[in-house]
Design an enzyme around this catalytic site. Structure first.
Site, PDB file in Angstrom:
ATOM      1  N   GLU A 303       0.843  -1.209   0.000  1.00  0.00           N
ATOM      2  CA  GLU A 303       0.000   0.000   0.000  1.00  0.00           C
ATOM      3  C   GLU A 303       0.872   1.250   0.000  1.00  0.00           C
ATOM      4  O   GLU A 303       0.561   2.240  -0.659  1.00  0.00           O
ATOM      5  CB  GLU A 303      -0.959   0.009   1.188  1.00  0.00           C
ATOM      6  CG  GLU A 303      -1.842  -1.242   1.317  1.00  0.00           C
ATOM      7  CD  GLU A 303      -2.593  -1.644   0.059  1.00  0.00           C
ATOM      8  OE1 GLU A 303      -2.821  -0.778  -0.809  1.00  0.00           O
ATOM      9  OE2 GLU A 303      -2.940  -2.842  -0.072  1.00  0.00           O
ATOM     10  N   HIS A 306       2.123   2.025  -3.473  1.00  0.00           N
ATOM     11  CA  HIS A 306       1.101   2.617  -4.352  1.00  0.00           C
ATOM     12  C   HIS A 306       1.173   4.149  -4.382  1.00  0.00           C
ATOM     13  O   HIS A 306       0.666   4.760  -5.312  1.00  0.00           O
ATOM     14  CB  HIS A 306      -0.298   2.234  -3.885  1.00  0.00           C
ATOM     15  CG  HIS A 306      -0.850   0.971  -4.497  1.00  0.00           C
ATOM     16  ND1 HIS A 306      -0.777   0.707  -5.850  1.00  0.00           N
ATOM     17  CD2 HIS A 306      -1.541  -0.068  -3.951  1.00  0.00           C
ATOM     18  CE1 HIS A 306      -1.384  -0.463  -6.093  1.00  0.00           C
ATOM     19  NE2 HIS A 306      -1.847  -0.958  -4.968  1.00  0.00           N
TER      20      HIS A 306
HETATM   21  N1  BES Z   1      -6.126  -1.272  -4.163  1.00  0.00           N
HETATM   22  C1  BES Z   1      -6.153  -2.530  -3.498  1.00  0.00           C
HETATM   23  C2  BES Z   1      -7.342  -2.695  -2.608  1.00  0.00           C
HETATM   24  C3  BES Z   1      -8.638  -2.932  -3.322  1.00  0.00           C
HETATM   25  C4  BES Z   1      -8.840  -4.106  -3.961  1.00  0.00           C
HETATM   26  C5  BES Z   1      -9.651  -2.019  -3.331  1.00  0.00           C
HETATM   27  C6  BES Z   1     -10.056  -4.333  -4.604  1.00  0.00           C
HETATM   28  C7  BES Z   1     -10.833  -2.258  -3.978  1.00  0.00           C
HETATM   29  C8  BES Z   1     -11.044  -3.419  -4.610  1.00  0.00           C
HETATM   30  C9  BES Z   1      -4.910  -2.723  -2.633  1.00  0.00           C
HETATM   31  O1  BES Z   1      -3.799  -2.043  -3.059  1.00  0.00           O
HETATM   32  C10 BES Z   1      -4.567  -4.186  -2.722  1.00  0.00           C
HETATM   33  O2  BES Z   1      -4.207  -4.629  -3.766  1.00  0.00           O
HETATM   34  N2  BES Z   1      -4.702  -4.903  -1.617  1.00  0.00           N
HETATM   35  C11 BES Z   1      -4.492  -6.328  -1.563  1.00  0.00           C
HETATM   36  C12 BES Z   1      -3.266  -6.698  -0.782  1.00  0.00           C
HETATM   37  C13 BES Z   1      -1.991  -6.573  -1.555  1.00  0.00           C
HETATM   38  C14 BES Z   1      -0.802  -6.910  -0.681  1.00  0.00           C
HETATM   39  C15 BES Z   1      -1.950  -7.414  -2.793  1.00  0.00           C
HETATM   40  C16 BES Z   1      -5.701  -6.915  -0.866  1.00  0.00           C
HETATM   41  O3  BES Z   1      -6.484  -6.129  -0.298  1.00  0.00           O
HETATM   42  O4  BES Z   1      -5.862  -8.116  -0.873  1.00  0.00           O
HETATM   43 ZN    ZN Z   2      -2.757  -2.845  -4.628  1.00  0.00          ZN
END
Ligand code: BES
Ligand code: ZN
Length: 878
Positions: A303, A306
């Site tokens: 995060e 990002h």
């Molecule tokens: N931007 C995403 C969170 C997200 C995912 C928001 C789907 C809305 C819909 C965040 O950066 C993300 O990818 N989170 C992952 C964890 C990451 C370590 C791969 C998650 O939430 O699983």
């Molecule tokens: Zn992500």
């Protein structure tokens, strides 16, 4: 089966630049008990690049419109049109200020998208299209705006009132607290965030490479404050790493993280105000396993990264999602590789890719890294977008090499700073810096399906020539029957009796490791001056997300397992050897010779366990998982696969008892503390314990009981619990341990989730009945996504054996549960559905039962989310 109306499809080919832009966004939130009033003041201008209409169409869903004005003039019903999804205002001027006020009901929001309440906390989740549930807006990532946010609440209601950016003022008037935030960086609405609650805060500071001070804050419930130290240290490591590795410095004066109990995903990168699922931020050795510690570090880094790959440079449209997610997953996985064991991180990533992404890529939900269409974008946060997307960036980084890759990312971040761009823009930077033509490589973004590489070889002793022939094939996927040839980088080496050989091609010495660029249907490479029959080490470090078919002989695999200098390849060779034994057994063929070799080499490794990385050896002991084994068959029989795998596990345990026990006992002292070495020792030790518990012997049950009660950390305590619960003959001991574990941890919600999960994933007995019982347990809460994952997803995804019980009752159970969950939380419902979409991979009996469950689901009124997955997975012709 849909919510009556036909569900529209959004297509990449229909992309048009926005007709209006929002220069400034001023929001005021008045939080009341039971409802929230949101008023917005938007400075809107026509997009000079695209003016066709005089009508402004804003997104908005589930909003109660209270007032609407343009430049102070109130609009009446003839000036606009309202539909369930849009507000269209007719004949707007070139440039104007739109005032709008709406009322929303966060307390009633069970979908956890937009503004919602989670055990008293107000918080937001806006990606991908959640902002439209907060106010009318151009809720698309290519509309970037400067945000100001005012939060108003009754004085004393909340000590914490946060939004993105810097806090301009915090005052009290007439019994109301008013907090004013300003984010100087333009951003799309999906990065907006707001939090209000009474929270404790852990603070620290970070000095950037240019000498600026950044205030770091992690907000949680007071009882959890001491569990935030590890996340804070991880954050600082991530900030330093991004400066050193990508030259990226944090841009605001303050970086905040808030932990929330009810969250659909793991975490969200809102500008300056990341919101995290408690499971991805809280960590303490007594209550957190090593694996969870590493997950926290990885998610914190993801995060944080990002902020550049996603926020400063964002996506033009949601088809470009992998631009930010694939790149950021690649970045976080390199970070984790640098912090821990590189080989082990690679193994974990490849395991996920093979057992989940390859399966998705071979099924009805297959889609390219840059999809062409979707009904519901939330369904496209997939392993293909994330993990395959990360592999595509990894291939680019490897093609360019570290120096040029860094120059190319520097160019990307500077050229597109503050803009919303495409995957193609990213590749273009790689192309410009390297001077290479990447047009064929771009197919990785547009073509779905896992490419296959069929490799054969020939050694000519007289000529001292060794030739390798590689033939590529990309299987058809839904909507893509004709595939083009891909550019596949294959890293390889050759092993002789003394180790790696020099690779001589066309008289030129290329060193001991090379990358073959496979771009044609078939290519043959001839290596010269090869004095002995070599063993090829292929696709080293998994240089491309493809399936390799090469007919290894047992002695060749044995050699690679023991000798290969690439840790990933050693593991991969072991997986191949295990796979050979398992598939012979599954196919009902004799496998004694193969099993003997497997036991021999495992014995050799275990006897000399101290000579190698314990974490790597731990992974090498794992048999290939069931979903991966199933994926090797056109039509898999899940019952046979489970039975054969369990039998082999038992056989290995029995034959290797002495070595396993010796390894278990000698590792005791080295497994203390949180160092990488101690974690590795624990992981190997707990692997050996799980093996020993396969044997029906009171001594081993005693070892597990002892470890369970004496453990000083959660890793050891939970591993012992798991070993007992998952061993069929340890039922009595397991019941006692489960009870005492619950007694001890009932007040730690995240630990209770593990307690649920270990029971739901037990591979024997009537687990479906247990699962139904767990759903009634006092600690279960059907509105909390983590609880649903701990019980229902654990059963459906981590319990191959019992989920695929031949009665089909588990399939039906899952469908019933999803129908209920869909009423409250469509995103979670849709994610839980994944295991049923794999029906076409199984023998008819199971496939029919799985289809039946999907069909029964389609009798219900479904959300767009679930409708899209059900309809696509049922339509697959086979
Ligand atoms: N931007 C995403 C969170 C997200 C995912 C928001 C789907 C809305 C819909 C965040 O950066 C993300 O990818 N989170 C992952 C964890 C990451 C370590 C791969 C998650 O939430 O699983
Ligand atoms: Zn992500």
């Amino acid at each position: 089966m849909s919510a009556s109306t036909a569900t529209p499809v959004t297509r990449l080919a229909d992309y048009r630049a926005p007709e209006f832009l929002i220069e400034k966004t001023h929001l005021t939130f008045e939080l009341h008990e039971g409802y929230t009033d949101v008023s917005s003041r938007l400075t809107i201008v026509r997009n000079p690049k695209n003016t066709k209409t005089n009508d402004l169409a804003l997104h908005g869903e589930q909003l109660e419109l209270h007032s609407l004005a343009i430049d102070e003039r109130s609009l009446d019903s003839g000036d606009y049109q309202l539909t369930p999804q849009n507000l269209t205002i007719y004949n707007v001027p070139e440039r104007f200020v739109l005032h709008c006020s709406v009322r929303i009901y966060p307390e009633k929001n069970t979908a956890l998208e937009g503004l919602y309440c989670s055990s008293g906390m107000y918080c937001t989740q806006c990606e991908a299209e959640g902002f439209r549930k907060i106010t009318y807006y151009l809720d698309r990532p290519d509309v970037m705006s400067e945000f100001e946010t005012v939060i108003i609440a009754r004085e004393g209601a909340f000590s914490t009132m946060l939004s993105n950016g810097n806090c301009l003022s915090d005052t009290v008037h007439d019994g109301k607290r008013v907090v004013h935030w300003h984010d100087p960086f333009k951003k799309p609405s999906y990065l907006f965030a707001l939090v209000a609650d009474n929270l404790a805060c852990l603070e620290d500071h970070f000095t950037t490479q240019s000498g600026r001070d950044v205030l770091l804050q992690i907000y949680t419930e007071a009882k959890d404050r001491e569990k935030c130290h590890f996340a804070m240290q991880s954050l600082k490591r991530a900030m330093r790493w991004d400066e050193e590795t990508y030259g990226r410095e944090y841009d605001l004066d303050r970086f905040m993280i808030v932990a929330v109990d009810d969250f659909n995903m793991g975490a969200m990168e809102n500008k300056g105000l990341n919101i995290f699922n408690t499971s991805c931020v809280l960590a303490h050795p007594a209550s957190t396993t090593d694996a969870a510690f590493q997950r926290v570090e990885g998610v914190i880094a993801h995060e944080y990264f990002h902020n550049w790959s996603g926020n400063r440079v964002t996506c033009r449209d949601w088809f470009q999602l992998s631009l930010k997610e694939g790149l950021t997953v690649y970045r976080d996985s390199e970070f984790s590789a640098d912090m821990n064991s590189r080989a082990v991180k690679r193994i974990e990533d490849v395991n996920l890719l093979r057992s989940v992404q390859f399966v998705e890529d071979a099924g009805p939900m297959a889609h390219p890294v840059r999809p062409d269409s979707y009904m519901e974008i939330s369904n496209f946060y997939t392993v293909t977008i994330y993990e395959k997307g990360a592999e595509v960036v990894r291939m680019l980084a490897n093609i360019l090499g570290p120096k040029l890759y860094r120059l190319a990312t520097d160019l990307y971040f500077s050229r597109f700073d503050g803009q919303a761009v495409t995957c193609d823009d990213f590749v273009q930077c790689m192309e410009e810096i390297s001077g290479r033509d990447l047009s064929q490589f771009r197919l990785w973004y547009s073509q779905a399906g896992t490419p296959e590489l069929h490799i054969s070889d020939h050694y000519d002793a007289d000529r001292q020539q060794y030739s390798l022939t590689l033939r590529q094939h990309v299987p058809a996927t839904p909507g893509q029957t004709e595939k083009k040839l891909m550019h596949i980088p294959v890293k390889m080496a050759l092993y002789g009796n003394q180790g790696t050989l020099n690779l001589v091609i066309d008289g030129q010495n290329k060193g001991t490791e090379i990358v073959l660029d496979i771009c044609q249907e078939q290519q043959t490479i001839v290596f010269e001056q090869v004095v002995e029959q070599p063993v090829p080490s292929l696709l080293r470090s998994f240089s491309a997300p493809v399936r390799v078919f090469y007919d290894y002989q047992l002695d060749q695999l044995q050699k690679l397992i023991l000798l290969d200098s690439d840790g990933f390849c050693r593991w991969d060779a072991m997986q191949s050897l295990m796979r050979i034994v398992l598939s012979k057994a599954i196919d009902g063929k004799g496998y004694q010779a193969e099993q003997t070799v497997l036991i021999k080499v495992l014995r050799q490794l275990l006897a000399d366990y101290a000579a190698m990385d314990a974490a790597l050896l731990a992974y090498m002991l794992d048999l290939p998982n069931e979903p991966y084994l199933a994926s090797l068959y056109e039509k898999a029989n899940p019952v046979t696969i489970s039975r054969v795998r369990t039998q082999l596990q038992h056989e290995l345990a029995t034959q290797l008892q002495t070595e396993l026990l010796n390894c278990y006992q000698s590792l005791q002292s080295s497994a203390i503390g949180l160092s990488a070495q101690a974690m590795a020792a624990r992981s190997l030790r707990n692997r050996t314990l799980a093996y020993l518990l396969q044997i029906d012997d009171a001594r081993y049950r005693g070892l597990a009981q002892q470890q369970f009660s004496q453990a000083e950390n959660m890793t050891d305590q939970f591993a012992a619990l798991r070993a007992l619960v998952h061993a069929e003959h340890a039922h009595t001991e397991a019941q006692t341990a489960l009870q005492s574990f619950y007694q001890q941890w009932q007040h730690e919600s995240l630990v209770v989730n593990m307690w649920f999960q270990v029971q739901a994933s037990r591979p024997w007995g009537d687990v479906l009945q247990e699962v139904r019982r767990l759903l009634q347990h006092e600690a279960f809460d059907a509105r909390n996504p983590n609880k649903l994952r701990a019980v229902i997803a654990a059963f459906a995804n981590q319990n191959f054996t019992r989920f695929h019980d031949s009665s089909g009752n588990a399939y039906q159970f899952l469908a019933e549960q999803i129908a209920g969950i869909d009423q409250r939380n469509p995103q979670i419902a849709s994610r839980l559905l994944t295991p049923l979409t794999h029906w076409h991979r199984f023998v008819d009996k199971h496939a029919c039962l799985m289809r039946k469950a999907l069909e029964s689901l389609s009798q219900h009124e479904l959300s767009k989310d679930v409708y899209e997955v059900v309809s696509k997975s049922l339509n697959k012709a086979h």
